[in-house]
Design a protein around this motif. Structure first.
Motif, PDB file in Angstrom:
ATOM      1  N   LEU A   1       0.803  -1.222   0.000  1.00  0.00           N
ATOM      2  CA  LEU A   1       0.000   0.000   0.000  1.00  0.00           C
ATOM      3  C   LEU A   1       0.840   1.277   0.000  1.00  0.00           C
ATOM      4  N   GLY A   2       2.175   1.125   0.055  1.00  0.00           N
ATOM      5  CA  GLY A   2       3.058   2.291   0.018  1.00  0.00           C
ATOM      6  C   GLY A   2       3.438   2.830   1.379  1.00  0.00           C
ATOM      7  N   TYR A   3       3.335   1.971   2.410  1.00  0.00           N
ATOM      8  CA  TYR A   3       3.646   2.399   3.771  1.00  0.00           C
ATOM      9  C   TYR A   3       4.689   1.483   4.412  1.00  0.00           C
ATOM     10  N   ARG A   4       5.212   1.961   5.528  1.00  0.00           N
ATOM     11  CA  ARG A   4       5.995   1.120   6.437  1.00  0.00           C
ATOM     12  C   ARG A   4       5.389   1.282   7.826  1.00  0.00           C
ATOM     13  N   ILE A   5       5.562   0.265   8.673  1.00  0.00           N
ATOM     14  CA  ILE A   5       4.994   0.310  10.022  1.00  0.00           C
ATOM     15  C   ILE A   5       6.080   0.715  11.013  1.00  0.00           C
ATOM     16  N   LYS A   6       5.805   1.753  11.802  1.00  0.00           N
ATOM     17  CA  LYS A   6       6.715   2.244  12.830  1.00  0.00           C
ATOM     18  C   LYS A   6       5.928   2.469  14.126  1.00  0.00           C
ATOM     19  N   LEU A   7       6.595   2.301  15.255  1.00  0.00           N
ATOM     20  CA  LEU A   7       5.983   2.696  16.525  1.00  0.00           C
ATOM     21  C   LEU A   7       6.235   4.190  16.696  1.00  0.00           C
ATOM     22  N   LEU A   8       5.155   4.975  16.691  1.00  0.00           N
ATOM     23  CA  LEU A   8       5.269   6.424  16.790  1.00  0.00           C
ATOM     24  C   LEU A   8       4.773   6.933  18.135  1.00  0.00           C
TER      25      LEU A   8
END
Length: 412
Positions: free
Chosen positions: A216-223
């Motif tokens: 989908l064009g994203y990366r997962i990060k803990l923000l």
């Protein structure tokens, strides 16, 4: 070098630690040893007290209070202490006319405290966010790059010393919440309230989520995100899908990244080592040099008495896009019922993706026509309250075989 930059020599005259015999790589024979850190903090032989023990209470709190009450400046790397007692300690420091410095407490070697307290003094800050925990960022990076499960990456992080034997504080988001509460006070001039930060960790993130984010064009990060809203200050810590083009998406491994939105300069992003001995030492040394130079600023950028009460913007009012992964029972009417529940709550869907399970060579004898299939929904902007309400209704209808998985989309 330090003497030249500080304008005076800086000497270690006393030390306190749990273990006297440990080899620390330098000769401490000429340095006085203290068995009690409070005695060290009150010693007439020191001008500055440096606390690197950690913990929100106990010896760390007692010794920092003792030093400040004795009129001695304090340098600390202790985010838990500041998150819990920061305003009280700042009031003591200001009453005694001494500095309470804590550059190393947030984002390790990244000079985010100095940047916000000094360089952004002429800006009104609307948002501060970022990756504030290197352990979680390392785990998520390994999961993505090597297609490894969370548990495998956590075990490797523990082996390498990036994660503690009990990783709860890191992977469940509490470390990030403490750091975020400090940044919130600096950004918005409010009192600290770490207990009211909305917190989710990364334990539930799966390879399926990471693969879907990539497509989908994203990366997962803990923000950690703090922003000013019309109803108060929003503070939240959770996994988020961030655009691949963003600076935080490109921050990998144990690095940290902090972004600050200022009224005059726009967005400034700081990236660097968020933990480790050298990164911590860099920030501690900088604070000591500032004190030796005579630099003395209000602890949180404004006098402690001027910090406003923290007014929380409730999480249910948060608005944004959402990624939802459902394990849908494959039978007629199931998908239509799910879409209807979303529509009932006023939620518009941007995209729908059905991710078929990989076929087996031979279907098992127990296979049934309604074998659950993963379905991914991407919503347009909606509120936390609306999406939670819709998912609760979908669970009640019985068309899904497992609890829904929800990840917020952060359009940075």
């Amino acid at each position: 070098m330090i003497a030249l930059r500080a304008g005076r020599p800086v000497e270690i005259t006393g030390v306190c630690a749990r273990d006297r015999s440990r080899d620390r790589g330098l000769d401490l024979a000429a340095v006085r040893w203290f068995d009690d850190p409070v005695d060290l903090a009150q010693s007439p032989d020191i001008d500055v007290f440096v606390e690197l023990m950690g913990g929100e209470g106990g010896a760390a709190e007692a010794s920092v209070r003792a030093a400040l009450n004795a009129g001695k400046p304090v340098v600390t790397a202790n985010k838990a202490l500041l998150a819990r007692h920061g305003v009280d300690l700042a009031e003591i420091a200001e009453d005694k006319g001494v500095a309470l410095a804590f550059e190393a407490a947030v984002a390790g070697g990244i000079p985010v405290i100095k940047t916000m307290r000094e360089s952004f003094a002429g800006n009104r800050i609307s948002r501060v966010y970022g990756i504030l925990n290197g352990t979680c960022n390392y785990i998520l990076t390994r999961m993505e790059r090597e297609n490894l499960a969370f548990e495998t990456c956590l075990a490797e992080a523990q082996r390498l010393g990036y994660a503690e034997a009990d990783p709860t504080f890191d992977v469940d988001g509490f470390d990030t919440a403490h750091k975020l509460s400090i940044l919130t006070a600096l950004a918005f001039g409010t009192k600290l309230d770490a207990d009211r930060v909305y917190v989710e960790g990364i334990r539930e993130i799966t390879i399926a989520d990471i693969e879907a984010a990539d497509e989908l064009g994203y990366r997962i990060k803990l923000l950690g995100v703090a922003r000013r809203t019309e109803t108060g200050i929003e503070q939240r810590v959770h996994p988020a899908m961030v655009p691949k083009s963003s600076a935080v998406a490109r921050t990998d491994g144990v690095l940290n990244a902090v972004a600050i939105d200022g009224s005059l300069v726009g967005e400034v992003v700081l990236v660097g080592p968020g933990a480790g001995g050298n990164a911590t030492a860099s920030s501690v040394a900088a604070d000591i040099i500032d004190i030796a130079r005579g630099l003395h600023l209000p602890t949180f950028g404004v006098p402690a008495a001027g910090l406003e009460p923290y007014v929380q913007s409730e999480m249910h009012a948060h608005e944004g896009g959402y990624y939802v992964r459902l394990t849908v029972v494959d039978r007629p009417g199931a998908f239509a019922a799910i879409a209807a529940r979303m529509a009932e709550k006023g939620i518009s869907l941007e995209s729908i993706v059905q991710r078929r399970r990989k076929p087996r060579a031979e279907p098992p004898a127990s296979a049934v026509p309604d074998d659950p299939q993963p379905v991914i929904l991407i919503t347009y902007a909606t509120t936390e309250d609306q999406i939670r309400s819709a998912l609760a209704a979908i669970e009640t209808d019985g068309h899904i075989a497992a609890p829904p998985r929800l990840i917020r989309i952060e359009e940075l």
